[in-house]
Scaffold this active site. Structure first.
Site, mmCIF file in Angstrom:
data_model
loop_
_atom_site.group_PDB
_atom_site.id
_atom_site.type_symbol
_atom_site.label_atom_id
_atom_site.label_comp_id
_atom_site.label_asym_id
_atom_site.label_seq_id
_atom_site.Cartn_x
_atom_site.Cartn_y
_atom_site.Cartn_z
ATOM 1 N N VAL A 11 82.500 30.585 28.719
ATOM 2 C CA VAL A 11 82.740 29.936 30.005
ATOM 3 C C VAL A 11 83.373 30.965 30.928
ATOM 4 C CG1 VAL A 11 84.058 28.169 31.250
ATOM 5 C CG2 VAL A 11 83.000 27.618 29.040
ATOM 6 N N LYS A 12 82.775 31.151 32.085
ATOM 7 C CA LYS A 12 83.415 31.987 33.100
ATOM 8 C C LYS A 12 84.483 31.125 33.751
ATOM 9 C CE LYS A 12 82.693 34.421 37.471
ATOM 10 N NZ LYS A 12 83.511 33.534 38.341
ATOM 11 N N TYR A 13 85.713 31.370 33.311
ATOM 12 C CA TYR A 13 86.822 30.500 33.691
ATOM 13 C C TYR A 13 87.329 30.885 35.072
ATOM 14 C CZ TYR A 13 90.527 27.286 32.221
ATOM 15 O OH TYR A 13 91.364 26.214 32.086
ATOM 16 N N VAL A 41 78.683 29.105 30.844
ATOM 17 C CA VAL A 41 79.005 28.033 31.792
ATOM 18 C C VAL A 41 79.877 28.602 32.905
ATOM 19 C CG1 VAL A 41 80.206 25.835 32.088
ATOM 20 C CG2 VAL A 41 78.770 26.234 30.074
#
Lengths: 281, 348
Positions: free
Chosen positions: B182-184, B154
């Site tokens: 998740v690519k934060y 995500v």
């Protein structure tokens, strides 16, 4: 009988790191005891003041606003506020998720009074939800959530921040606003954030005790010239989280008297210089 | 319901996920350009990153020009990167972006990716309408159920998608076995929400920080929670970032602290760390400028409408300063720590 106008009958300040409620046991027992004892003392004093409303000043942790829309000041006017925002966060903070009561009429008045006083805060009429910013200190200060709140958000997390003088002036405006209405006769102001801490940075876990003790000294002295002389760069030396002391400046402005610091403990396990203070009102 | 599931899970995601640009042929910045992807350089780029030791690759986010490639260019590029990765290592985790303006187009692209053998997709969300939590939850649920064999990273980008991922959405994401990371969004300020978001995801999958935030996150939460970081800087030569990974894995805390300080120093002039929303205006050309200047790969010009000519000169200048610093720290790290076996720069 004509109603009398409201008064700020007390002001308090406190740190609000997640560890205070989420993992209190990780702190050294003596430090934990000192902090919790100070919170209990503050709670007792607040109860004795029997406030009709609490103006609660904290910061935003990107639960409601984000970098593309981050007001310097925001005033909320709802009847109630959900906190913590999810059950999972509730478990993390060890705070049961529930609705906090809001004092919508005082909130609306506060917002309109701010505009008339040349402040332009964001208006938050609904949807503001709490994280540790309010849930952590209020677990100690009002565990039954019996006092209706007017939440106020001050940007203390991302540059550019409002100046410390502007924050103090905002607090002075809060007092005038309280004194210009009759809905809430007895009002307590609570500012929560800081002291030194680094969030999401390699320095996380460090405490700048020199900064903290100097800040406390200025806070206790009530000498506004010293309290308001901080530059953003000087606060930076105590971490990006230290900018949350703006909430303390707002509280100080609302009473303009010296404070007693009930406890100060550097608690690396909570990642924060942790303090609780009460105004000598 | 299909019983097919992705080959990887969130627990498998460890190490450094590289985020390279999409190499472009000369003239790619022209309005009338066609077939702009430099496939030869794309192949060399993927081989270099894999052989030099990155642990996963994701293409076609913002700097990967998901928004500026034609469908045919995207298909050609996706096929190239997946086939190249597979030829290097059949199990190498390769993720290709499939963000579009609607659910059905995204599903079509995800099916294409599944057919060519991609591990998964890097997936933002439609952004034309304000995507409030219930809509976002349904979007990710729909696409995961439609192409269940494809893993999803995500993509969290507060500028591109108009805000953060609400915490209620994280509750949905942990229910989807397709979501593996998740690519934060980067930046120190995200630290204020990181711990609360992680309270929802826990060990289901990592909330990947950018490499400069990795050390403090690792210190606080450990490898089980933040075992993987994302890095577009790897496109400038991955050695410094991989040195940080190795130091973290081997428990060399002081090395990791020093490497983080050096990486942050190198990034200091780059506008992304000073003003994310200003950076977001010029994200694509600035990334290409720094990657080309570093010399590890040749990614050409960015495509219309986000072309290099509209980048303010000051950003050019500070980006070049950043590149010079990165070259300096690369040499410093090599001198101090040497090359680990996983960081031998076997250029292709």
């Amino acid at each position: 009988m004509a109603q009398t106008t409201g008064r700020v009958v007390g002001a308090f300040t406190a740190s609000h790191s997640p560890g205070i409620t989420g993992w209190p046991e990780r702190a050294e027992p003596a430090k934990r005891a000192a902090v919790e004892s100070a919170f209990a003392e503050a709670r007792s004093r607040i109860d004795a003041l029997a406030p009709d409303a609490v103006v609660a000043v904290s910061v935003e942790h990107f639960t409601n606003f984000h970098l593309g829309n981050l007001p310097a000041f925001a005033v909320a006017t709802s009847d109630s506020y959900l906190g913590p925002v999810t059950k999972e966060m509730g478990e993390f903070l060890n705070v049961a998720q529930h609705q906090y009561p809001g004092h919508s009429r005082l909130g609306r008045h506060m917002y309109e009074f701010a505009l008339e006083s040349d402040f332009d805060p964001a208006l938050v009429e609904g949807g503001l939800e709490f994280d540790e910013n309010f849930c952590v200190p209020f677990k100690h200060l009002d565990p039954e959530s019996k006092y209706p709140l007017v939440p106020i958000i001050v940007n203390g997390v991302n540059p550019p921040w409002p100046t410390v003088r502007r924050c103090h002036d905002f607090g002075r405006m809060i007092r005038r606003a309280v004194e210009a209405q009759t809905e809430a006769q007895r009002v307590v102001v609570i500012g929560t954030g800081g002291l030194s801490h680094w969030v999401g940075l390699p320095e996380s876990g460090q405490i700048n005790t020199e900064f903290d003790r100097d800040f406390i000294g200025r806070f206790e002295s009530g000498d506004e010239s010293r309290l308001l002389s901080y530059t953003a760069e000087e606060i930076d030396a105590a971490g990006n989280g230290a900018h949350e002391i703006r909430t303390w400046l707002v509280a100080a402005g609302s009473v303009q008297v010296p404070f007693d610091v009930l406890a100060y403990e550097p608690v690396p396990e909570w990642l924060t210089g942790t303090a609780v203070a009460a105004a000598r009102v | 319901m299909s019983s097919k599931l992705p080959k990887v899970t969130g627990r498998d995601m460890r190490g450094v996920m590289a985020y390279p640009p999409t190499p472009a042929l000369p003239g790619a910045d022209r309005v009338d350009a066609e077939n702009t992807v430099n496939l030869a350089e794309s192949e060399r780029m993927i081989r270099s990153l894999i052989r030099d030791g990155v642990d996963a690759i994701a293409t076609n986010g913002t700097l990967g020009e998901m928004g500026t490639l034609t469908l045919e260019e995207w298909k050609a590029y996706a096929t190239c990167v997946v086939e190249t990765a597979r030829s290097e290592d059949p199990d190498f985790p390769i993720f290709v972006g499939a963000t579009t303006l609607n659910t059905r187009d995204t599903i079509a692209r995800m099916r294409f990716l599944a057919d060519i053998g991609a591990t998964g997709t890097l997936l933002g969300r439609p952004m034309w309408g304000d995507m409030v939590a219930p809509i976002m939850e349904r979007f990710y649920r729909h696409v995961a159920e439609a192409v269940p064999e494809l893993a999803i990273v995500v993509y969290d980008n507060t500028a591109a998608f108009g805000g953060v991922i609400p915490r209620s959405v994280y509750r949905t994401l942990v229910e989807l076995p397709q979501v593996v990371a998740v690519k934060y969004a980067g930046g120190a300020s995200v630290g204020f929400r990181y711990h609360n978001d992680m309270a929802h995801t826990r060990t289901s999958f990592p909330l990947m920080p950018i490499e400069t935030d990795w050390f403090p996150a690792w210190e606080m939460y450990g490898e089980e929670l933040v075992g993987m970081a994302w890095s577009s800087t790897t496109a400038m030569g991955p050695a410094p970032v991989l040195a940080l990974r190795d130091a973290l894995r081997e428990g060399r805390t002081e090395d990791a602290r020093w490497l983080t300080e050096r990486l942050r120093w190198a990034h200091e002039p780059f506008i992304v760390g000073q003003d994310f929303f200003e950076f977001a205006k010029y994200n694509i050309p600035l990334e290409k400028i720094r990657v080309n200047a570093a010399g590890y790969m040749d990614v050409g010009k960015s495509r219309v409408p986000y072309t290099e000519d509209l980048v303010p000169e000051v950003h050019h200048r500070t980006t070049m300063e950043h590149v010079e610093r990165y070259k300096q720290i690369t040499a410093e790290i090599e001198a101090k720590l040497g090359s680990s076996s996983s960081r031998n720069a076997e250029r292709v």
